[in-house]
Write an enzyme that holds these catalytic residues in place. Structure first.
Site, PDB file in Angstrom:
ATOM      1  N   LYS A  58      38.362  49.066  33.702  1.00 58.36           N
ATOM      2  CA  LYS A  58      39.248  49.582  32.674  1.00 58.36           C
ATOM      3  C   LYS A  58      39.544  48.525  31.619  1.00 58.36           C
ATOM      4  O   LYS A  58      40.071  48.823  30.545  1.00 58.36           O
ATOM      5  CB  LYS A  58      40.588  49.999  33.298  1.00 58.36           C
ATOM      6  CG  LYS A  58      40.480  50.928  34.459  1.00 58.36           C
ATOM      7  CD  LYS A  58      41.860  51.073  35.143  1.00 58.36           C
ATOM      8  CE  LYS A  58      41.643  51.526  36.577  1.00 58.36           C
ATOM      9  NZ  LYS A  58      42.867  51.422  37.370  1.00 58.36           N
ATOM     10  N   GLY A  59      39.216  47.270  31.972  1.00 57.67           N
ATOM     11  CA  GLY A  59      39.655  46.139  31.142  1.00 57.67           C
ATOM     12  C   GLY A  59      39.205  46.174  29.693  1.00 57.67           C
ATOM     13  O   GLY A  59      39.893  45.653  28.819  1.00 57.67           O
ATOM     14  N   LYS A 146      34.964  32.659  29.850  1.00 51.37           N
ATOM     15  CA  LYS A 146      35.401  31.495  30.637  1.00 51.37           C
ATOM     16  C   LYS A 146      34.155  30.700  31.013  1.00 51.37           C
ATOM     17  O   LYS A 146      33.625  30.832  32.120  1.00 51.37           O
ATOM     18  CB  LYS A 146      36.062  31.974  31.934  1.00 51.37           C
ATOM     19  CG  LYS A 146      37.547  32.186  31.863  1.00 51.37           C
ATOM     20  CD  LYS A 146      38.086  32.340  33.280  1.00 51.37           C
ATOM     21  CE  LYS A 146      39.277  33.244  33.299  1.00 51.37           C
ATOM     22  NZ  LYS A 146      39.694  33.573  34.668  1.00 51.37           N
ATOM     23  N   PHE A 167      43.802  32.027  34.574  1.00 49.49           N
ATOM     24  CA  PHE A 167      43.851  33.473  34.781  1.00 49.49           C
ATOM     25  C   PHE A 167      44.631  34.098  33.632  1.00 49.49           C
ATOM     26  O   PHE A 167      45.779  33.746  33.387  1.00 49.49           O
ATOM     27  CB  PHE A 167      44.479  33.827  36.124  1.00 49.49           C
ATOM     28  CG  PHE A 167      44.242  35.267  36.482  1.00 49.49           C
ATOM     29  CD1 PHE A 167      43.048  35.663  37.061  1.00 49.49           C
ATOM     30  CD2 PHE A 167      45.196  36.230  36.196  1.00 49.49           C
ATOM     31  CE1 PHE A 167      42.805  36.998  37.355  1.00 49.49           C
ATOM     32  CE2 PHE A 167      44.971  37.575  36.495  1.00 49.49           C
ATOM     33  CZ  PHE A 167      43.771  37.951  37.076  1.00 49.49           C
ATOM     34  N   VAL A 168      43.993  35.024  32.928  1.00 50.06           N
ATOM     35  CA  VAL A 168      44.644  35.611  31.763  1.00 50.06           C
ATOM     36  C   VAL A 168      44.894  37.109  31.949  1.00 50.06           C
ATOM     37  O   VAL A 168      44.173  37.785  32.692  1.00 50.06           O
ATOM     38  CB  VAL A 168      43.820  35.370  30.475  1.00 50.06           C
ATOM     39  CG1 VAL A 168      43.854  33.900  30.079  1.00 50.06           C
ATOM     40  CG2 VAL A 168      42.379  35.853  30.621  1.00 50.06           C
ATOM     41  N   ASP A 174      44.212  42.788  33.519  1.00 51.28           N
ATOM     42  CA  ASP A 174      45.339  43.055  34.409  1.00 51.28           C
ATOM     43  C   ASP A 174      45.511  41.988  35.479  1.00 51.28           C
ATOM     44  O   ASP A 174      44.596  41.233  35.804  1.00 51.28           O
ATOM     45  CB  ASP A 174      45.126  44.390  35.126  1.00 51.28           C
ATOM     46  CG  ASP A 174      44.041  44.287  36.202  1.00 51.28           C
ATOM     47  OD1 ASP A 174      42.934  43.828  35.879  1.00 51.28           O
ATOM     48  OD2 ASP A 174      44.325  44.635  37.372  1.00 51.28           O
ATOM     49  N   ARG A 180      48.150  45.244  31.283  1.00 45.73           N
ATOM     50  CA  ARG A 180      47.042  45.669  30.412  1.00 45.73           C
ATOM     51  C   ARG A 180      47.524  46.036  29.013  1.00 45.73           C
ATOM     52  O   ARG A 180      46.780  45.960  28.049  1.00 45.73           O
ATOM     53  CB  ARG A 180      46.338  46.898  31.005  1.00 45.73           C
ATOM     54  CG  ARG A 180      45.559  46.619  32.287  1.00 45.73           C
ATOM     55  CD  ARG A 180      44.647  47.801  32.580  1.00 45.73           C
ATOM     56  NE  ARG A 180      44.162  47.855  33.942  1.00 45.73           N
ATOM     57  CZ  ARG A 180      43.065  47.211  34.377  1.00 45.73           C
ATOM     58  NH1 ARG A 180      42.388  46.444  33.555  1.00 45.73           N
ATOM     59  NH2 ARG A 180      42.670  47.327  35.626  1.00 45.73           N
TER      60      ARG A 180
HETATM   61  P1  IMP Z   1      32.697  38.133  36.815  1.00 45.86           P
HETATM   62  O1  IMP Z   1      31.763  38.992  37.573  1.00 45.86           O
HETATM   63  O2  IMP Z   1      33.222  37.000  37.644  1.00 45.86           O
HETATM   64  O3  IMP Z   1      32.177  37.646  35.477  1.00 45.86           O
HETATM   65  O4  IMP Z   1      33.973  38.980  36.626  1.00 45.86           O
HETATM   66  C1  IMP Z   1      34.341  39.615  35.509  1.00 45.86           C
HETATM   67  C2  IMP Z   1      35.498  40.534  35.816  1.00 45.86           C
HETATM   68  O5  IMP Z   1      36.518  39.865  36.593  1.00 45.86           O
HETATM   69  C3  IMP Z   1      36.156  40.937  34.526  1.00 45.86           C
HETATM   70  O6  IMP Z   1      35.574  42.099  34.037  1.00 45.86           O
HETATM   71  C4  IMP Z   1      37.602  41.095  34.934  1.00 45.86           C
HETATM   72  O7  IMP Z   1      37.803  42.401  35.408  1.00 45.86           O
HETATM   73  C5  IMP Z   1      37.806  40.142  36.075  1.00 45.86           C
HETATM   74  N1  IMP Z   1      38.420  38.874  35.626  1.00 45.86           N
HETATM   75  C6  IMP Z   1      37.832  37.672  35.562  1.00 45.86           C
HETATM   76  N2  IMP Z   1      38.677  36.729  35.095  1.00 45.86           N
HETATM   77  C7  IMP Z   1      39.843  37.369  34.857  1.00 45.86           C
HETATM   78  C8  IMP Z   1      41.123  36.938  34.332  1.00 45.86           C
HETATM   79  O8  IMP Z   1      41.366  35.766  33.975  1.00 45.86           O
HETATM   80  N3  IMP Z   1      42.072  37.903  34.237  1.00 45.86           N
HETATM   81  C9  IMP Z   1      41.860  39.194  34.589  1.00 45.86           C
HETATM   82  N4  IMP Z   1      40.684  39.639  35.058  1.00 45.86           N
HETATM   83  C10 IMP Z   1      39.687  38.735  35.196  1.00 45.86           C
HETATM   84 MG    MG Z   2      36.503  44.036  33.988  1.00 42.81          MG
END
Ligand code: IMP
Ligand code: MG
Length: 195
Positions: A58-59, A146, A167-168, A174, A180
């Site tokens: 949903k992000g 990141k 962590f954001v 969320d 959100r």
């Molecule tokens: P990845 O597979 O580790 O790149 O994860 C990406 C997903 O993790 C994103 O689509 C977010 O849903 C979640 N995520 C990663 N870092 C954060 C953060 O700092 N805040 C909130 N959600 C995060």
């Molecule tokens: Mg996401």
């Protein structure tokens, strides 16, 4: 049943819910300005193509809604939902498709729209699934990157902001489904400092 505490807004841009504290990293105005640039740059790369934006639920919903309004010309949307699973979901890279696209992407120019690129494992999975469906072009737009956290060599074609390893929350992102709706992106600190 626990009730959510009211979010309080304090001078100096600090918002707190219970003992969680947040601090502004990117203001809503700064985000909107950058999204305008991203929208134009996407259209510049594909001047005459209808573009299909694929939002990752949903992000990415808020980012997609704003980005779409900054891309001139023909634009359509679709949505996909994924979640990590496995014992150590953070590093296993096992990703499950929870909701698939409504339509075929065969022959289309697709821009995957994601909120944040962290380890990159989610995006790597998504790109492999989508690539098999023979889009004409497949590109990625992320609001936040990141960079330090990357575990795989996946990269985005359009990046809003590189951010530090914090962590954001906010602007779609969320913590336990909350925050959100914030118009800006904030760093979340929890009691005990796990984030
Ligand atoms: P990845 O597979 O580790 O790149 O994860 C990406 C997903 O993790 C994103 O689509 C977010 O849903 C979640 N995520 C990663 N870092 C954060 C953060 O700092 N805040 C909130 N959600 C995060
Ligand atoms: Mg996401």
């Amino acid at each position: 049943m626990p009730t959510a505490k009211r979010q309080t807004q304090k001078p100096g841009g600090t918002a707190a819910t219970g003992t969680e504290r947040t601090k502004v990293l990117l203001t809503g105005a700064k985000i909107q300005k950058r999204i305008r640039e991203m929208g134009l740059s996407i259209r510049k790369d594909f001047p005459d193509e209808p573009l299909l934006l694929v939002g990752v639920l949903k992000g990415a919903v808020l980012f997609l809604a704003d980005l779409a309004r900054q891309i001139p010309g023909e634009v359509t949307f679709d949505f996909i939902a994924v979640s990590s699973y496995g014992k150590d979901s953070k590093s296993s890279g096992q990703v499950k498709l929870n909701k698939d696209l409504d339509s075929s992407i065969d022959g289309k120019t697709v821009i995957v729209v994601e909120d944040i690129l962290d380890t990159g494992l989610t995006l790597r999975y998504l790109l492999s699934v989508l690539q098999q469906r023979k889009p004409k072009n497949l590109r990625v737009a992320v609001l936040l990157d990141k960079v330090e956290r990357r575990l795989t060599d996946v990269t985005a074609d359009y990046i809003g902001f590189p951010i530090p390893n914090e962590f954001v929350v906010g602007y779609g992102l969320d913590y336990a489904e909350r925050y959100r709706n914030l118009p800006d992106v904030r760093i979340l600190s929890l009691p005990g400092g796990s984030h």
